[in-house]
Design a protein around this motif. Structure first.
Motif, PDB file in Angstrom:
ATOM      1  N   TYR A 176       0.837  -1.194   0.000  1.00  0.00           N
ATOM      2  CA  TYR A 176       0.000   0.000   0.000  1.00  0.00           C
ATOM      3  C   TYR A 176       0.879   1.254   0.000  1.00  0.00           C
ATOM      4  N   GLY A 177       0.683   2.101  -1.016  1.00  0.00           N
ATOM      5  CA  GLY A 177       1.513   3.284  -1.171  1.00  0.00           C
ATOM      6  C   GLY A 177       0.761   4.592  -1.071  1.00  0.00           C
ATOM      7  N   THR A 178      -0.528   4.540  -0.758  1.00  0.00           N
ATOM      8  CA  THR A 178      -1.352   5.742  -0.616  1.00  0.00           C
ATOM      9  C   THR A 178      -1.868   5.831   0.806  1.00  0.00           C
ATOM     10  N   ASP A 179      -1.732   6.996   1.424  1.00  0.00           N
ATOM     11  CA  ASP A 179      -2.155   7.170   2.809  1.00  0.00           C
ATOM     12  C   ASP A 179      -3.625   6.785   3.004  1.00  0.00           C
ATOM     13  N   ASN A 180      -3.896   6.267   4.185  1.00  0.00           N
ATOM     14  CA  ASN A 180      -5.214   5.813   4.626  1.00  0.00           C
ATOM     15  C   ASN A 180      -5.691   4.568   3.893  1.00  0.00           C
ATOM     16  N   GLY A 181      -4.734   3.835   3.288  1.00  0.00           N
ATOM     17  CA  GLY A 181      -5.036   2.515   2.762  1.00  0.00           C
ATOM     18  C   GLY A 181      -4.885   1.452   3.837  1.00  0.00           C
TER      19      GLY A 181
ATOM     20  N   LEU B  43       0.953   5.925   5.575  1.00  0.00           N
ATOM     21  CA  LEU B  43       0.373   6.184   6.888  1.00  0.00           C
ATOM     22  C   LEU B  43      -1.151   6.137   6.850  1.00  0.00           C
ATOM     23  N   LEU B  44      -1.711   5.650   7.944  1.00  0.00           N
ATOM     24  CA  LEU B  44      -3.146   5.726   8.198  1.00  0.00           C
ATOM     25  C   LEU B  44      -3.339   6.408   9.542  1.00  0.00           C
ATOM     26  N   ILE B  45      -4.233   7.369   9.590  1.00  0.00           N
ATOM     27  CA  ILE B  45      -4.613   8.001  10.859  1.00  0.00           C
ATOM     28  C   ILE B  45      -6.124   7.956  10.981  1.00  0.00           C
ATOM     29  N   GLY B  46      -6.609   7.363  12.065  1.00  0.00           N
ATOM     30  CA  GLY B  46      -8.034   7.320  12.340  1.00  0.00           C
ATOM     31  C   GLY B  46      -8.326   7.841  13.732  1.00  0.00           C
TER      32      GLY B  46
ATOM     33  N   ARG C 234     -14.928   4.835  12.602  1.00  0.00           N
ATOM     34  CA  ARG C 234     -13.797   5.726  12.816  1.00  0.00           C
ATOM     35  C   ARG C 234     -13.671   6.731  11.668  1.00  0.00           C
ATOM     36  N   MET C 235     -13.211   7.924  12.014  1.00  0.00           N
ATOM     37  CA  MET C 235     -13.009   8.974  11.030  1.00  0.00           C
ATOM     38  C   MET C 235     -11.552   8.970  10.587  1.00  0.00           C
ATOM     39  N   ARG C 236     -11.320   8.903   9.283  1.00  0.00           N
ATOM     40  CA  ARG C 236      -9.967   8.974   8.748  1.00  0.00           C
ATOM     41  C   ARG C 236      -9.533  10.438   8.617  1.00  0.00           C
TER      42      ARG C 236
END
Length: 216
Positions: free
Chosen positions: A73-78, A109-112, A120-122
């Protein structure tokens, strides 16, 4: 419950690439992440982390050695938790909102945020982009391969990345947190934590098992 004092560093502008060297200069020790909570996932990679703060940002450094590595996974929030992934979950304000910051070995990166696993809100892209990242393996995605030399990631996490709160300073705060290593889709799936988790099945979204961080 484990407790950890988080050192405050008085620093000028710092980038993620600076973090490992800065923490070495401070002789900041690594903490071992080694709790195996579920017998069916008994593989334990070698994982260490260390954390400091500047008042305005967390400085987080993981070092990992595992059987295989992947950064699909190379795109954030994936779905980065399916890759070789390290994670920092924290409840910064003593309310019911906690954050999950998850980073694969290529710095995706993923941030929730939320109060439970559901709903959950991304974080929007303008928030995730504020987290500076350095990865020893570079930033390009790749398929699963043997981990020959280990890998390292460093994150500079500003307070405004905690996007559901308005926190002006980390100084003097007591927060609840846990740290994790996972790889849901690797050849050998694993789920390792800093503080133990007492649930029947793997579940990192359990703030009742967070440890305590005391920020200088």
């Amino acid at each position: 419950m484990k407790n950890l004092t988080i050192k405050k560093l008085l620093l000028p502008e710092v980038t993620a690439a600076d973090i490992p060297g800065l923490l070495d200069q401070q002789h900041l020790p690594f903490q071992v992440l080694n709790c195996i909570n579920w017998e069916e996932f008994s593989y334990r990679p070698q994982v260490r982390f260390r954390l400091a703060h500047t008042g305005k940002a967390f400085l987080l450094n993981f070092r990992v050695r595992e059987e295989t590595i992947r950064a699909r996974y190379g795109t954030d929030n994936g779905d980065v938790w399916k890759d070789s992934c390290v994670e920092f979950f924290l409840n910064p304000a003593g309310d019911n909102v906690y954050y999950n910051l998850e980073c694969n070995c290529a710095g995706t990166l993923l941030i929730g945020a939320g109060s439970t696993r559901q709903g959950r809100m991304r974080a929007p892209a303008e928030i995730t982009s504020r987290v500076d990242r350095w990865c020893s393996l570079g930033r390009q995605p790749f398929g699963e391969r043997p981990d020959t030399d280990g890998w390292e990631v460093a994150l500079m996490i500003p307070v405004d990345a905690l996007f559901q709160h308005r926190i002006s300073s980390l100084t003097g705060r007591q927060i609840r947190a846990n740290f994790y290593k996972c790889g849901d889709e690797l050849k050998t799936p694993h789920f390792v934590s800093w503080n133990p988790i007492h649930t029947p099945k793997p579940d990192f979204h359990r703030p009742e098992f967070f440890g305590k961080l005391e920020l200088e």
